[in-house]
Write a protein that holds these residues in place. Sequence first.
Motif, PDB file in Angstrom:
ATOM      1  N   PHE A   1       0.877  -1.171   0.000  1.00  0.00           N
ATOM      2  CA  PHE A   1       0.000   0.000   0.000  1.00  0.00           C
ATOM      3  C   PHE A   1       0.911   1.216   0.000  1.00  0.00           C
ATOM      4  O   PHE A   1       1.800   1.322   0.862  1.00  0.00           O
ATOM      5  CB  PHE A   1      -0.861  -0.042   1.278  1.00  0.00           C
TER       6      PHE A   1
ATOM      7  N   VAL B   1       1.049   5.596  -1.023  1.00  0.00           N
ATOM      8  CA  VAL B   1       0.619   6.869  -1.611  1.00  0.00           C
ATOM      9  C   VAL B   1       1.861   7.753  -1.671  1.00  0.00           C
ATOM     10  O   VAL B   1       2.645   7.804  -0.707  1.00  0.00           O
ATOM     11  CB  VAL B   1      -0.500   7.528  -0.768  1.00  0.00           C
TER      12      VAL B   1
ATOM     13  N   GLY C   1      -6.305  11.946   2.040  1.00  0.00           N
ATOM     14  CA  GLY C   1      -7.494  11.116   1.842  1.00  0.00           C
ATOM     15  C   GLY C   1      -7.408  10.168   0.660  1.00  0.00           C
ATOM     16  O   GLY C   1      -8.351   9.418   0.383  1.00  0.00           O
TER      17      GLY C   1
ATOM     18  N   SER D   1       2.775  -1.121   8.357  1.00  0.00           N
ATOM     19  CA  SER D   1       3.697  -0.088   8.835  1.00  0.00           C
ATOM     20  C   SER D   1       2.990   0.775   9.883  1.00  0.00           C
ATOM     21  O   SER D   1       1.760   0.746  10.003  1.00  0.00           O
ATOM     22  CB  SER D   1       4.123   0.781   7.651  1.00  0.00           C
TER      23      SER D   1
ATOM     24  N   SER E   1      -1.944   3.358  11.844  1.00  0.00           N
ATOM     25  CA  SER E   1      -2.648   4.579  12.216  1.00  0.00           C
ATOM     26  C   SER E   1      -3.849   4.803  11.292  1.00  0.00           C
ATOM     27  O   SER E   1      -4.943   5.171  11.729  1.00  0.00           O
ATOM     28  CB  SER E   1      -1.672   5.755  12.150  1.00  0.00           C
TER      29      SER E   1
ATOM     30  N   LYS F   1      -7.690   5.020  12.419  1.00  0.00           N
ATOM     31  CA  LYS F   1      -8.431   6.263  12.181  1.00  0.00           C
ATOM     32  C   LYS F   1      -9.703   6.027  11.349  1.00  0.00           C
ATOM     33  O   LYS F   1     -10.778   6.476  11.697  1.00  0.00           O
ATOM     34  CB  LYS F   1      -7.534   7.263  11.451  1.00  0.00           C
TER      35      LYS F   1
HETATM   36  C1  LIG Z   1       0.639  -4.138   4.509  1.00  0.00           C
HETATM   37  C2  LIG Z   1       1.277  -2.870   4.012  1.00  0.00           C
HETATM   38  O1  LIG Z   1       1.122  -2.533   2.883  1.00  0.00           O
HETATM   39  S1  LIG Z   1       2.215  -1.944   5.068  1.00  0.00           S
HETATM   40  C3  LIG Z   1       2.803  -0.569   4.130  1.00  0.00           C
HETATM   41  C4  LIG Z   1       1.923   0.657   4.181  1.00  0.00           C
HETATM   42  N1  LIG Z   1       2.565   1.694   3.395  1.00  0.00           N
HETATM   43  C5  LIG Z   1       3.448   2.595   3.890  1.00  0.00           C
HETATM   44  O2  LIG Z   1       3.736   2.661   5.080  1.00  0.00           O
HETATM   45  C6  LIG Z   1       4.070   3.529   2.881  1.00  0.00           C
HETATM   46  C7  LIG Z   1       4.067   4.961   3.358  1.00  0.00           C
HETATM   47  N2  LIG Z   1       2.714   5.420   3.717  1.00  0.00           N
HETATM   48  C8  LIG Z   1       1.780   5.653   2.791  1.00  0.00           C
HETATM   49  O3  LIG Z   1       1.981   5.430   1.607  1.00  0.00           O
HETATM   50  C9  LIG Z   1       0.459   6.225   3.256  1.00  0.00           C
HETATM   51  O4  LIG Z   1       0.664   6.939   4.447  1.00  0.00           O
HETATM   52  C10 LIG Z   1      -0.659   5.176   3.487  1.00  0.00           C
HETATM   53  C11 LIG Z   1      -0.862   4.346   2.236  1.00  0.00           C
HETATM   54  C12 LIG Z   1      -0.298   4.255   4.658  1.00  0.00           C
HETATM   55  C13 LIG Z   1      -1.961   5.916   3.835  1.00  0.00           C
HETATM   56  O5  LIG Z   1      -2.324   6.730   2.731  1.00  0.00           O
HETATM   57  P1  LIG Z   1      -2.795   8.252   2.956  1.00  0.00           P
HETATM   58  O6  LIG Z   1      -3.245   8.770   1.648  1.00  0.00           O
HETATM   59  O7  LIG Z   1      -1.711   8.989   3.639  1.00  0.00           O
HETATM   60  O8  LIG Z   1      -4.016   8.045   3.952  1.00  0.00           O
HETATM   61  P2  LIG Z   1      -5.276   8.994   4.201  1.00  0.00           P
HETATM   62  O9  LIG Z   1      -4.927  10.410   3.834  1.00  0.00           O
HETATM   63  O10 LIG Z   1      -6.461   8.401   3.544  1.00  0.00           O
HETATM   64  O11 LIG Z   1      -5.450   8.845   5.758  1.00  0.00           O
HETATM   65  C14 LIG Z   1      -4.652   9.612   6.610  1.00  0.00           C
HETATM   66  C15 LIG Z   1      -4.363   8.824   7.847  1.00  0.00           C
HETATM   67  O12 LIG Z   1      -3.405   7.784   7.577  1.00  0.00           O
HETATM   68  C16 LIG Z   1      -2.419   7.774   8.620  1.00  0.00           C
HETATM   69  N3  LIG Z   1      -1.175   8.379   8.113  1.00  0.00           N
HETATM   70  C17 LIG Z   1      -0.897   8.736   6.855  1.00  0.00           C
HETATM   71  N4  LIG Z   1       0.332   9.290   6.784  1.00  0.00           N
HETATM   72  C18 LIG Z   1       0.819   9.280   8.026  1.00  0.00           C
HETATM   73  C19 LIG Z   1       2.037   9.707   8.591  1.00  0.00           C
HETATM   74  N5  LIG Z   1       3.009  10.298   7.881  1.00  0.00           N
HETATM   75  N6  LIG Z   1       2.223   9.547   9.910  1.00  0.00           N
HETATM   76  C20 LIG Z   1       1.277   8.981  10.657  1.00  0.00           C
HETATM   77  N7  LIG Z   1       0.083   8.560  10.178  1.00  0.00           N
HETATM   78  C21 LIG Z   1      -0.120   8.707   8.864  1.00  0.00           C
HETATM   79  C22 LIG Z   1      -3.000   8.659   9.711  1.00  0.00           C
HETATM   80  O13 LIG Z   1      -3.900   7.926  10.474  1.00  0.00           O
HETATM   81  C23 LIG Z   1      -3.724   9.679   8.883  1.00  0.00           C
HETATM   82  O14 LIG Z   1      -4.710  10.393   9.643  1.00  0.00           O
HETATM   83  P3  LIG Z   1      -4.251  11.809  10.303  1.00  0.00           P
HETATM   84  O15 LIG Z   1      -3.671  12.621   9.220  1.00  0.00           O
HETATM   85  O16 LIG Z   1      -5.527  12.359  10.853  1.00  0.00           O
HETATM   86  O17 LIG Z   1      -3.251  11.460  11.360  1.00  0.00           O
END
Ligand SMILES: CC(=O)SCCNC(=O)CCNC(=O)[C@H](O)C(C)(C)COP(=O)(O)OP(=O)(O)OC[C@H]1O[C@@H](n2cnc3c(N)ncnc32)[C@H](O)[C@@H]1OP(=O)(O)O
Length: 292
Positions: free
Chosen positions: A118, A120, A128, A154, A159, A163
Amino acid sequence: MDFPFDMNALFPERITVLDNSLSAGRRAHGRPDPLLQISTVIDELGKASAKAQQLPAPITSAAKLQATRHHLYLLKDGEQNGGRGVIVGFLKVGYKKLFLLDQRGAHLETEPLCVLDFYVTETLQRHGYGLQLFDFMLKHKRVEPEQMAYDRPSPKFLSFLEKHYDLKNSVPQVNNFVVFSGFFPSRSAVQLRKVPPKKPEGEIKPYSLMEREVVREEQRALPWPFVRPAGPPLSPPLLPSSPQSRCLSVGSSPSRALLRPAVAPGSPSHQLNDSCRARRTSSLNRSRLSFH
Ligand SMILES: CC(=O)SCCNC(=O)CCNC(=O)[C@H](O)C(C)(C)COP(=O)(O)OP(=O)(O)OC[C@H]1O[C@@H](n2cnc3c(N)ncnc32)[C@H](O)[C@@H]1OP(=O)(O)O
């Protein structure tokens, strides 16, 4: 993430579902999809995701997708990049045979839909987009978040799950898949079978191999617990605290591992299982403190 070709021509829909055919659905003027360009997009996304998760190698690539029955959901923003569009992120899911422990610690053979990767784009996170991808996948697969298993989520993903879907109480496992408390009661008898007490050797795979573990396994000559011959390791050893560190039991290939009998408390194997469980739990706890 932008590419030197037109994303809107390549991916007509805002969210494209790709399978092992790598077909984006449209066959312009009777010609096949430009496979090379689609492969480039998937490969680059896989690399970016691995980098973001500090994995030693991508767990998502065009070649891997072609070799499996996984589904990859690809989200674009068609208006960016002068109207050529940019790729925002992707979500990869697939069914996996897993041996999981329920709340009472009983082993169960399951085959849930798993989130395997996963991502972004960094600059677009917390806008979002991840939620859009995830919600789309849930509808497409007709599944609830608590019915799914998560391949070593991760800190950001944990988180995210808490959420958006209120998933916070995980049920401890000895592999690195995470399931939440709603997982066990909500599964049908067909999807969730209690492991019979005895099975012929080789038929049961106690701990399923994670996608990201396969990357490491491909580099290894011998599975645990066999000792490697003297000589330099094929890949760097992992520190217990590194993001790639794994419970040893997970390293057993499902095709090679046998179901081990229950071990007596205090025996080395028992201690190993305990330490693996503790390590994953502590890594989850640690990860909650290390968001940035
Ligand atoms: C099984 C697996 O695939 S594990 C690997 C997951 N991928 C990663 O860790 C790669 C890096 N992270 C990402 O690509 C993204 O953060 C994702 C895919 C996990 C989430 O996508 P997003 O578009 O950021 O999520 P979206 O905007 O819909 O939701 C936001 C929420 O996600 C979580 N989140 C997203 N980014 C962060 C961050 N930098 N720090 C902490 N929480 C985060 C929080 O809960 C956030 O809510 P908040 O802003 O109120 O704290």
